[in-house]
Every structure is written in structure tokens, then in C-alpha cells.
Design a protein around this motif. Sequence first.
Motif, PDB file in Angstrom:
ATOM      1  N   ILE A  41       0.928  -1.261  -0.038  1.00 25.99           N
ATOM      2  CA  ILE A  41       0.138   0.104   0.132  1.00 25.99           C
ATOM      3  C   ILE A  41       0.729   1.212   0.172  1.00 25.99           C
ATOM      4  O   ILE A  41       0.822   2.185  -0.809  1.00 25.99           O
ATOM      5  N   GLY A  42       1.851   1.154   0.757  1.00 26.27           N
ATOM      6  CA  GLY A  42       2.823   2.297   0.647  1.00 26.27           C
ATOM      7  C   GLY A  42       2.453   3.327   2.077  1.00 26.27           C
ATOM      8  O   GLY A  42       1.301   3.729   2.186  1.00 26.27           O
ATOM      9  N   ASP A  43       3.781   3.883   2.508  1.00 30.65           N
ATOM     10  CA  ASP A  43       3.397   4.830   3.554  1.00 30.65           C
ATOM     11  C   ASP A  43       2.713   6.256   3.034  1.00 30.65           C
ATOM     12  O   ASP A  43       2.049   6.837   3.742  1.00 30.65           O
ATOM     13  N   GLU A  44       2.938   6.530   1.910  1.00 29.10           N
ATOM     14  CA  GLU A  44       2.562   7.762   1.213  1.00 29.10           C
ATOM     15  C   GLU A  44       0.925   7.480   1.154  1.00 29.10           C
ATOM     16  O   GLU A  44       0.265   8.604   1.509  1.00 29.10           O
ATOM     17  N   ALA A  45       0.729   6.561   0.441  1.00 33.38           N
ATOM     18  CA  ALA A  45      -1.000   6.229   0.384  1.00 33.38           C
ATOM     19  C   ALA A  45      -1.485   5.954   1.867  1.00 33.38           C
ATOM     20  O   ALA A  45      -2.516   6.778   2.101  1.00 33.38           O
ATOM     21  N   LEU A  46      -0.705   5.685   2.679  1.00 34.08           N
ATOM     22  CA  LEU A  46      -1.285   5.543   4.061  1.00 34.08           C
ATOM     23  C   LEU A  46      -1.450   6.766   4.896  1.00 34.08           C
ATOM     24  O   LEU A  46      -2.449   7.191   5.513  1.00 34.08           O
ATOM     25  N   ALA A  47      -0.488   7.616   4.466  1.00 31.10           N
ATOM     26  CA  ALA A  47      -0.710   9.191   5.089  1.00 31.10           C
ATOM     27  C   ALA A  47      -1.784   9.911   4.628  1.00 31.10           C
ATOM     28  O   ALA A  47      -2.386  10.578   5.186  1.00 31.10           O
ATOM     29  N   GLY A  48      -2.317   9.379   3.363  1.00 29.82           N
ATOM     30  CA  GLY A  48      -3.473  10.088   2.816  1.00 29.82           C
ATOM     31  C   GLY A  48      -4.608   9.468   3.188  1.00 29.82           C
ATOM     32  O   GLY A  48      -5.872  10.073   2.623  1.00 29.82           O
ATOM     33  N   ILE A  49      -4.824   8.390   4.081  1.00 30.15           N
ATOM     34  CA  ILE A  49      -6.214   7.789   4.338  1.00 30.15           C
ATOM     35  C   ILE A  49      -6.939   8.676   5.020  1.00 30.15           C
ATOM     36  O   ILE A  49      -6.371   9.240   6.085  1.00 30.15           O
ATOM     37  N   ASP A  50      -8.049   8.818   4.491  1.00 29.04           N
ATOM     38  CA  ASP A  50      -9.248   9.555   5.309  1.00 29.04           C
ATOM     39  C   ASP A  50     -10.172   8.873   6.312  1.00 29.04           C
ATOM     40  O   ASP A  50     -11.052   9.461   6.956  1.00 29.04           O
ATOM     41  N   ARG A  51     -10.161   7.611   5.900  1.00 33.15           N
ATOM     42  CA  ARG A  51     -11.133   7.023   6.524  1.00 33.15           C
ATOM     43  C   ARG A  51     -10.962   5.338   6.609  1.00 33.15           C
ATOM     44  O   ARG A  51     -10.303   5.095   5.577  1.00 33.15           O
ATOM     45  N   ILE A  52     -11.002   4.511   7.650  1.00 36.52           N
ATOM     46  CA  ILE A  52     -10.958   3.306   7.691  1.00 36.52           C
ATOM     47  C   ILE A  52     -12.228   2.398   7.601  1.00 36.52           C
ATOM     48  O   ILE A  52     -13.248   3.026   8.758  1.00 36.52           O
ATOM     49  N   VAL A  53     -12.729   1.382   7.074  1.00 34.49           N
ATOM     50  CA  VAL A  53     -13.571   0.504   7.453  1.00 34.49           C
ATOM     51  C   VAL A  53     -13.355  -0.759   8.027  1.00 34.49           C
ATOM     52  O   VAL A  53     -12.385  -1.486   6.944  1.00 34.49           O
ATOM     53  N   ILE A  54     -13.590  -1.345   9.173  1.00 41.26           N
ATOM     54  CA  ILE A  54     -12.953  -2.734   9.407  1.00 41.26           C
ATOM     55  C   ILE A  54     -14.321  -3.510   9.138  1.00 41.26           C
ATOM     56  O   ILE A  54     -15.183  -3.407   9.512  1.00 41.26           O
ATOM     57  N   VAL A  55     -13.904  -4.523   8.413  1.00 46.46           N
ATOM     58  CA  VAL A  55     -15.135  -5.641   8.172  1.00 46.46           C
ATOM     59  C   VAL A  55     -14.617  -7.066   8.763  1.00 46.46           C
ATOM     60  O   VAL A  55     -13.436  -7.508   8.524  1.00 46.46           O
ATOM     61  N   ALA A  56     -15.471  -7.716   9.380  1.00 42.31           N
ATOM     62  CA  ALA A  56     -15.363  -9.072  10.043  1.00 42.31           C
ATOM     63  C   ALA A  56     -16.395  -9.620  10.358  1.00 42.31           C
ATOM     64  O   ALA A  56     -17.734  -8.838  10.256  1.00 42.31           O
ATOM     65  N   CYS A  57     -16.424 -10.846  11.050  1.00 40.67           N
ATOM     66  CA  CYS A  57     -17.660 -11.245  11.501  1.00 40.67           C
ATOM     67  C   CYS A  57     -17.470 -12.014  12.899  1.00 40.67           C
ATOM     68  O   CYS A  57     -15.981 -12.386  13.149  1.00 40.67           O
ATOM     69  N   GLY A  58     -18.561 -12.277  13.836  1.00 40.99           N
ATOM     70  CA  GLY A  58     -18.286 -12.799  15.059  1.00 40.99           C
ATOM     71  C   GLY A  58     -17.270 -12.237  15.931  1.00 40.99           C
ATOM     72  O   GLY A  58     -17.193 -11.176  15.993  1.00 40.99           O
ATOM     73  N   THR A  59     -16.368 -13.092  16.393  1.00 37.97           N
ATOM     74  CA  THR A  59     -15.220 -12.798  17.243  1.00 37.97           C
ATOM     75  C   THR A  59     -14.396 -11.661  16.458  1.00 37.97           C
ATOM     76  O   THR A  59     -13.786 -10.719  17.168  1.00 37.97           O
ATOM     77  N   ALA A  60     -14.139 -12.011  15.242  1.00 38.20           N
ATOM     78  CA  ALA A  60     -13.008 -11.023  14.601  1.00 38.20           C
ATOM     79  C   ALA A  60     -13.802  -9.572  14.574  1.00 38.20           C
ATOM     80  O   ALA A  60     -12.967  -8.845  14.620  1.00 38.20           O
ATOM     81  N   ALA A  61     -15.134  -9.554  14.572  1.00 30.57           N
ATOM     82  CA  ALA A  61     -15.604  -8.206  14.577  1.00 30.57           C
ATOM     83  C   ALA A  61     -15.327  -7.384  15.967  1.00 30.57           C
ATOM     84  O   ALA A  61     -15.216  -6.324  15.864  1.00 30.57           O
ATOM     85  N   TYR A  62     -15.620  -8.295  16.892  1.00 33.51           N
ATOM     86  CA  TYR A  62     -15.363  -7.701  18.218  1.00 33.51           C
ATOM     87  C   TYR A  62     -13.797  -7.245  18.392  1.00 33.51           C
ATOM     88  O   TYR A  62     -13.513  -6.048  18.989  1.00 33.51           O
ATOM     89  N   ALA A  63     -12.583  -7.971  17.885  1.00 35.05           N
ATOM     90  CA  ALA A  63     -11.529  -7.577  17.816  1.00 35.05           C
ATOM     91  C   ALA A  63     -11.296  -6.274  17.036  1.00 35.05           C
ATOM     92  O   ALA A  63     -10.581  -5.491  17.249  1.00 35.05           O
ATOM     93  N   GLY A  64     -12.123  -6.185  15.766  1.00 34.30           N
ATOM     94  CA  GLY A  64     -12.109  -5.023  15.032  1.00 34.30           C
ATOM     95  C   GLY A  64     -12.597  -3.854  15.843  1.00 34.30           C
ATOM     96  O   GLY A  64     -12.125  -2.862  15.770  1.00 34.30           O
ATOM     97  N   MET A  65     -13.927  -3.929  16.615  1.00 36.34           N
ATOM     98  CA  MET A  65     -14.126  -2.931  17.667  1.00 36.34           C
ATOM     99  C   MET A  65     -13.093  -2.498  18.557  1.00 36.34           C
ATOM    100  O   MET A  65     -13.055  -0.909  18.597  1.00 36.34           O
ATOM    101  N   LEU A  66     -12.230  -3.314  19.135  1.00 35.61           N
ATOM    102  CA  LEU A  66     -11.133  -2.854  19.855  1.00 35.61           C
ATOM    103  C   LEU A  66     -10.017  -2.062  19.058  1.00 35.61           C
ATOM    104  O   LEU A  66      -9.513  -1.061  19.339  1.00 35.61           O
ATOM    105  N   GLY A  67      -9.757  -2.647  17.696  1.00 36.47           N
ATOM    106  CA  GLY A  67      -8.863  -1.896  16.868  1.00 36.47           C
ATOM    107  C   GLY A  67      -9.386  -0.330  16.578  1.00 36.47           C
ATOM    108  O   GLY A  67      -8.516   0.420  16.414  1.00 36.47           O
ATOM    109  N   LYS A  68     -10.830  -0.264  16.538  1.00 35.58           N
ATOM    110  CA  LYS A  68     -11.240   1.144  16.360  1.00 35.58           C
ATOM    111  C   LYS A  68     -10.636   2.194  17.389  1.00 35.58           C
ATOM    112  O   LYS A  68     -10.261   3.042  17.109  1.00 35.58           O
ATOM    113  N   TYR A  69     -10.785   1.884  18.613  1.00 31.55           N
ATOM    114  CA  TYR A  69     -10.597   2.525  19.659  1.00 31.55           C
ATOM    115  C   TYR A  69      -9.014   3.003  19.526  1.00 31.55           C
ATOM    116  O   TYR A  69      -8.510   4.028  19.742  1.00 31.55           O
TER     117      TYR A  69
END
Length: 370
Positions: A41-69
Motif C-alpha cells: 500500500i505504501g506509507d505515502e498512500a497510508l498518510a493520505g487515508i481519510d477513513r478506515i472501515v473494518i470488516v469481519a464477523c463474530g469474534t473477529a468483529a469484536y477484535a475490530g471494535m477494539l482496533g477502532k479505539y
Amino acid sequence: EKGGWSSFMAKEISEEPEAVANTILGRVHDGLVSLKELEPIGDEALAGIDRIVIVACGTAAYAGMLGKYAIEEWSRIPVDVELSHEFRYRNPIITDRTLVISISQSGETMDTLMAVQHATKAGARVLSICNTQGATIPRESQAVVYTHAGPEVAVASTKAFLAQVTALYLVGLHLGKVRGTQTDEQIRENVIELQAVPEKIAEVLSVSQAEIGQLARWMTDTQSVLFLGRNVGYPVALEGALKLKELAYIHAEGFAAGELKHGPIALIEPGQVVIVVVPSPRDPHSLHPKVVSNIQEIRARGARVIAIAEKGDAAVLPFADEVIPIPLAGSLFEPFLAVVPMHIFGMELAAAKGLDVDQPRNLAKSVTVE
Ligand code: M6R
């Protein structure tokens, strides 16, 4: 092989410290996080990211919720967490400045695979967090950060969850550096906290296993258990409830503790078991007294309270029937510790009810159909 353990799940819970340690391994240099896996992806592109969407199911989605914080805190990028099967059937607002992070232990979950394809087609950059080398989801993603939890055999996910949270935190710290929202000193402090997690999990395992086993044995006839948590304790409550449903076939619900008075408190009657994740008394958002007062409210209505609280937290003692102590940690790192008793609890209750801990009814380890 089970190697002397009563179940794969028991073995996998015992491996939770290593799941975290091995996921950190090789990704910290000079006290800072560097994820070369993000190069596609590259650090330059990462520096320009304006929004993140985490997608997952079940337990992985709860891990995602923690990732959000953690990711929001460290990178100041807004993060949404969506269940893969919901995300996929919308017309999500995605641009080339959107980073979609998929999380999957198996890397074969059909719903999450479809979400990854949907996001790719819409022009997002897609990073996957996966525990299975060469699985379909990582093969379809632009970049992959593998979790190193080792093979997970039990249907209920345990050590993979901790490894997923670890990987998300590493991504958050990497983003913090790339975007300049964290100083090197701050990153180093957080890395030190993260590296201290495995040993603290080991402490939780050694301190709480017997106590939880005993609790589970008197709860075999329990019909319903409620879980409460706030902030990072909320996904932990949801994870605790899911484990109880899938393993012990007990009706269980997780709530954000602040939501209690908006409805769920009506469920509280004498004997109702409520498991509460209590924030540290040093919580930066001062949530501790609020959760303690929630405990008082439900206790006054006859609930039986099991508190998961920082060791030495004297404020909880007078109001809880049982306290499961966890070691001190920074607020964002408490979930690594508070979730461990949830995993033990689900397993012990299933075992006490004579159920198949590794293979709960109606479930498959990876859900490869929609
Ligand atoms: O393999 P995945 O991480 O994509 O699986 C996602 C869920 O199916 C999985 O976490 C499921 O919720 C577990 N049974 C929870 O213990």
C-alpha cells in the motif's frame, strides 16, 4: 494434537500469551513498529487515508471494535466497524483514500471474502489480518498482516482474537508514525505496554482458572447471563456473551454499561447473573465510578455480580459477589487481560454442562457459505 489438555480450546487458551508475543515478534525495531507488510500500500498512500472501515464477523468483529479505539486514538483517522455481511449489501461510501481492513482467523469466511471483493471493486485499499498463510482472503487483498497465533482447532475462537487485536494495535502504531500523530516517544511507550501483555495474560491464566472453574460449576442451571462493559470493555462484554452462547448454549447478551438505564435494566431481577468488565480506577475517561455505580444499581435489584476488575480495586469489593482480578495495564491494553476470563468461563461452563467444548452444535470452524 491436544498434548495432555482436556480440549483443544483449553490448549489454545493456554497459548494466548504466545499468540500475542509471536504476533509482535519481528515487527518492532528500535522500540518502534515497522510493518513491511504494508509496503504494497505504501506509507505515502497510508498518510493520505481519510477513513478506515473494518470488516469481519463474530469474534473477529469484536477484535475490530477494539482496533477502532486504538487506531482512532493513535492515528486520528475515523474508523467504522462493519459486519462483513452487512457491509457487502450496501453501496458503501468508498474512495481510494479509504482503507478497508478485513479480519479473519481462517481467511476463508465467505462473508468477509465477499466484503473484501466488494471493497476492492469500489476502489478501496484493502489490508487483511489473517491467521492462515495463503488462505483465500489474504490472496485477494492488497496487503496482509498475518497473526501468528498458530493453528486454532476449537470452533470457538480464543487465541486468534488476542492475536487479531495485537495486529490491529501494531497497524494503529504504524499509522500513528506515518501520519505523525504519535511521537516516537509515545509509540515506544505503547510498544512497551504491548510487549508486557503476554506476561500479564499468563498471570490472569494462573490466577483465575480455578476460581472460574468453580463459578462455572454452580452455574450449570443458569438460564441467562448479561455482560456489561464500557469503552474498550464493551467489545469484551460482547465477546463474553458470544462465547457463552456458542459454547454453553446459554442465553447471553452484552451491553454497553451506559445503555443499562435505556432499557436492559428492566431485565434485572433477583438472581440474574451479570458479569461486569470494570475499567481501571485510573481510567483516563473517568469511567470507573460510573461502572461501579451501575454495579450498585443492579446489585440493589438482586443481581448476582461477577466483576472483572483491576487487582486492588477496593471500590468494587463491597458490591460484587465475585471479583476476578486482572493486572494493571493502560486503558487500551486492559481488554487483552479482561477477555481471558471470558474465554475460560465459556469453556468451563460448557465442560461443566458436559458439552463438547471443541465442537459446539450447529457451528463450523470456518463459515464458507453465505
Ligand atoms: O475465520 P473467521 O475469523 O473469519 O471467523 C469469523 C467468525 O465466524 C468466528 O469468529 C466465530 O464467531 C467464532 N465461532 C467465535 O468464537
